[in-house]
Design a protein around this motif. Sequence first.
Motif, mmCIF file in Angstrom:
data_model
loop_
_atom_site.group_PDB
_atom_site.id
_atom_site.type_symbol
_atom_site.label_atom_id
_atom_site.label_comp_id
_atom_site.label_asym_id
_atom_site.label_seq_id
_atom_site.Cartn_x
_atom_site.Cartn_y
_atom_site.Cartn_z
ATOM 1 N N GLU A 254 32.212 -19.273 -49.951
ATOM 2 C CA GLU A 254 32.386 -19.092 -51.391
ATOM 3 C C GLU A 254 32.142 -20.380 -52.174
ATOM 4 O OE1 GLU A 254 36.153 -17.261 -52.143
ATOM 5 O OE2 GLU A 254 35.525 -15.329 -51.322
ATOM 6 N N LYS A 255 31.199 -21.185 -51.703
ATOM 7 C CA LYS A 255 30.846 -22.409 -52.413
ATOM 8 C C LYS A 255 29.583 -22.183 -53.227
ATOM 9 C CE LYS A 255 32.898 -25.457 -48.932
ATOM 10 N NZ LYS A 255 32.653 -26.535 -47.935
ATOM 11 N N ASN A 256 29.474 -22.880 -54.330
ATOM 12 C CA ASN A 256 28.288 -22.781 -55.166
ATOM 13 C C ASN A 256 27.466 -24.061 -54.985
ATOM 14 O OD1 ASN A 256 26.384 -22.772 -57.285
ATOM 15 N ND2 ASN A 256 27.679 -21.389 -58.484
ATOM 16 N N ASN A 257 26.457 -23.982 -54.128
ATOM 17 C CA ASN A 257 25.664 -25.172 -53.824
ATOM 18 C C ASN A 257 24.854 -25.660 -55.019
ATOM 19 O OD1 ASN A 257 26.659 -25.144 -51.250
ATOM 20 N ND2 ASN A 257 24.852 -24.219 -50.321
ATOM 21 N N TYR A 258 24.581 -24.784 -55.975
ATOM 22 C CA TYR A 258 23.837 -25.218 -57.157
ATOM 23 C C TYR A 258 24.641 -26.239 -57.950
ATOM 24 C CZ TYR A 258 19.967 -22.018 -56.531
ATOM 25 O OH TYR A 258 18.845 -21.385 -56.046
ATOM 26 N N PHE A 259 25.911 -25.979 -58.145
ATOM 27 C CA PHE A 259 26.740 -26.918 -58.903
ATOM 28 C C PHE A 259 26.957 -28.220 -58.134
ATOM 29 C CE2 PHE A 259 28.464 -23.055 -61.203
ATOM 30 C CZ PHE A 259 27.743 -23.328 -62.355
ATOM 31 N N ARG A 260 27.048 -28.136 -56.834
ATOM 32 C CA ARG A 260 27.185 -29.344 -56.034
ATOM 33 C C ARG A 260 25.931 -30.208 -56.170
ATOM 34 N NH1 ARG A 260 29.147 -27.135 -50.245
ATOM 35 N NH2 ARG A 260 29.784 -29.291 -49.880
ATOM 36 N N SER A 261 24.766 -29.569 -56.171
ATOM 37 C CA SER A 261 23.511 -30.313 -56.326
ATOM 38 C C SER A 261 23.390 -30.902 -57.732
ATOM 39 C CB SER A 261 22.320 -29.400 -56.031
ATOM 40 O OG SER A 261 22.327 -28.979 -54.683
ATOM 41 N N ILE A 262 23.825 -30.134 -58.731
ATOM 42 C CA ILE A 262 23.783 -30.642 -60.106
ATOM 43 C C ILE A 262 24.680 -31.865 -60.246
ATOM 44 C CG2 ILE A 262 24.441 -30.142 -62.502
ATOM 45 C CD1 ILE A 262 23.457 -27.257 -62.013
ATOM 46 N N ASP A 263 25.883 -31.793 -59.703
ATOM 47 C CA ASP A 263 26.796 -32.936 -59.776
ATOM 48 C C ASP A 263 26.173 -34.168 -59.120
ATOM 49 O OD1 ASP A 263 28.717 -31.496 -61.119
ATOM 50 O OD2 ASP A 263 29.886 -31.000 -59.325
ATOM 51 N N ALA A 264 25.532 -33.957 -57.970
ATOM 52 C CA ALA A 264 24.892 -35.077 -57.272
ATOM 53 C C ALA A 264 23.739 -35.638 -58.106
ATOM 54 C CB ALA A 264 24.387 -34.621 -55.906
ATOM 55 N N ASN A 265 22.977 -34.754 -58.745
ATOM 56 C CA ASN A 265 21.873 -35.212 -59.592
ATOM 57 C C ASN A 265 22.377 -36.005 -60.790
ATOM 58 O OD1 ASN A 265 19.700 -34.281 -58.112
ATOM 59 N ND2 ASN A 265 19.564 -32.328 -59.195
ATOM 60 N N LEU A 266 23.451 -35.533 -61.400
ATOM 61 C CA LEU A 266 24.004 -36.253 -62.557
ATOM 62 C C LEU A 266 24.493 -37.637 -62.154
ATOM 63 C CD1 LEU A 266 25.961 -33.370 -64.338
ATOM 64 C CD2 LEU A 266 23.798 -34.390 -65.054
ATOM 65 N N ASP A 267 25.125 -37.733 -60.984
ATOM 66 C CA ASP A 267 25.569 -39.038 -60.494
ATOM 67 C C ASP A 267 24.366 -39.952 -60.257
ATOM 68 O OD1 ASP A 267 28.220 -38.285 -60.566
ATOM 69 O OD2 ASP A 267 28.331 -37.785 -58.434
ATOM 70 N N ARG A 268 23.307 -39.398 -59.704
ATOM 71 C CA ARG A 268 22.123 -40.204 -59.416
ATOM 72 C C ARG A 268 21.438 -40.652 -60.707
ATOM 73 N NH1 ARG A 268 16.978 -39.130 -56.967
ATOM 74 N NH2 ARG A 268 17.372 -36.890 -56.855
ATOM 75 N N ILE A 269 21.422 -39.774 -61.699
ATOM 76 C CA ILE A 269 20.847 -40.140 -63.002
ATOM 77 C C ILE A 269 21.640 -41.281 -63.625
ATOM 78 C CG2 ILE A 269 20.478 -39.334 -65.373
ATOM 79 C CD1 ILE A 269 19.872 -36.543 -64.098
ATOM 80 N N ASP A 270 22.968 -41.190 -63.554
ATOM 81 C CA ASP A 270 23.811 -42.258 -64.094
ATOM 82 C C ASP A 270 23.487 -43.586 -63.409
ATOM 83 O OD1 ASP A 270 25.056 -40.471 -65.771
ATOM 84 O OD2 ASP A 270 26.813 -40.186 -64.482
ATOM 85 N N GLN A 271 23.279 -43.546 -62.114
ATOM 86 C CA GLN A 271 22.964 -44.765 -61.370
ATOM 87 C C GLN A 271 21.584 -45.292 -61.731
ATOM 88 O OE1 GLN A 271 23.432 -43.598 -57.283
ATOM 89 N NE2 GLN A 271 25.649 -43.337 -57.449
ATOM 90 N N MET A 272 20.644 -44.390 -61.997
ATOM 91 C CA MET A 272 19.299 -44.811 -62.356
ATOM 92 C C MET A 272 19.255 -45.467 -63.730
ATOM 93 S SD MET A 272 17.304 -41.407 -60.966
ATOM 94 C CE MET A 272 15.667 -41.832 -61.583
ATOM 95 N N VAL A 273 20.102 -45.008 -64.639
ATOM 96 C CA VAL A 273 20.108 -45.520 -66.005
ATOM 97 C C VAL A 273 20.888 -46.817 -66.104
ATOM 98 C CG1 VAL A 273 20.877 -45.073 -68.355
ATOM 99 C CG2 VAL A 273 19.791 -43.256 -67.035
ATOM 100 N N GLN A 274 21.942 -46.946 -65.347
ATOM 101 C CA GLN A 274 22.833 -48.103 -65.473
ATOM 102 C C GLN A 274 22.124 -49.449 -65.323
ATOM 103 O OE1 GLN A 274 26.149 -48.065 -62.788
ATOM 104 N NE2 GLN A 274 27.247 -49.655 -63.894
ATOM 105 N N PRO A 275 21.243 -49.645 -64.326
ATOM 106 C CA PRO A 275 20.569 -50.943 -64.223
ATOM 107 C C PRO A 275 19.751 -51.281 -65.472
ATOM 108 C CG PRO A 275 20.337 -49.728 -62.192
ATOM 109 C CD PRO A 275 20.925 -48.770 -63.202
ATOM 110 N N THR A 276 19.141 -50.245 -66.075
ATOM 111 C CA THR A 276 18.365 -50.463 -67.297
ATOM 112 C C THR A 276 19.259 -50.959 -68.421
ATOM 113 O OG1 THR A 276 16.827 -48.723 -66.658
ATOM 114 C CG2 THR A 276 16.840 -49.367 -68.983
#
Length: 283
Positions: A254-276
């Motif tokens: 009963e897990k929603n892998n789409y939301f887990r992937s979205i959360d991971a993507n948002l974290d990665r986006i935050d990391q990509m923007v922070q150095p800039t």
Amino acid sequence: MDNCESLTVINQILSRHFPSASLDFIDRLIERVEDLFFGRYSGYQSSDTTYHDYKHTCEATEAVACVLDGHIRGGNPPQLSFRDFELTVVSSFLHDTGFIKQVGDDGGTGAKYTCTHVQRSGDFAAKFLDEFGVTDEEIRFVQLAIECTGIQVDVDSLPFDDDRQRFLGAVVGTGDMLGQMAAPDYPEKLEGLYREFAEAATYPGAPDSGIDIYTSASDLMRKTRGFYEGHVQFMLETQWSGVYKALEHHFEEEKNNYFRSIDANLDRIDQMVQPTEVSTKSV
């Protein structure tokens, strides 16, 4: 057929719930959609948008099929027929065809149609589906389902025939959003999305649409989490009626892998923007 790994998942789900049904219609239609995207469809150029491409179409449609799978497994109303499943998948495969330019349309890329692509996709669907013997009533449903992918859509105002159709339209809108934001390369594709927005903002009639709010790809990336938490979640719950909850019956435990992937993507986006941002502050 061109590379679309999602087709395997879609056909598996269809065969699981409708084992005696023929997949000929779906297979033929998808083949023609592929022809359209890759420049083999008479009167049309190949797709030239870097974000809204064939890969996104496949990912969105896989998400649609997964939601439908979960809904059927959950045993909740409305009960769906094989034709319901077919037409909903078809709607998703056609939902971004409005980005594709006709032969002779040589100015810019299909991104210039960002603000009108939903209407253009519906118009194309009517012409496209005629060759498959789809009825006028079914074409009307497909067009309304495509409208459900609009980022500011008011689903309740769309003239669906009944609640079953409205549910299926919400599935198409949900699949479009989850498919793109959960994609493994979503963070990397945001630069392409910004370029599409930037081009569309210079197209006649576009500036009032709101797509000119981003000043750069980095700006868009910085605002992506806010977009998701402030707008996407609202759309998922209200306009698309929370149909995503059916995914709990699609995935194990009963897990929603789409939301887990979205959360991971948002974290990665935050990391990509922070150095800039750090680099900019130090200048």
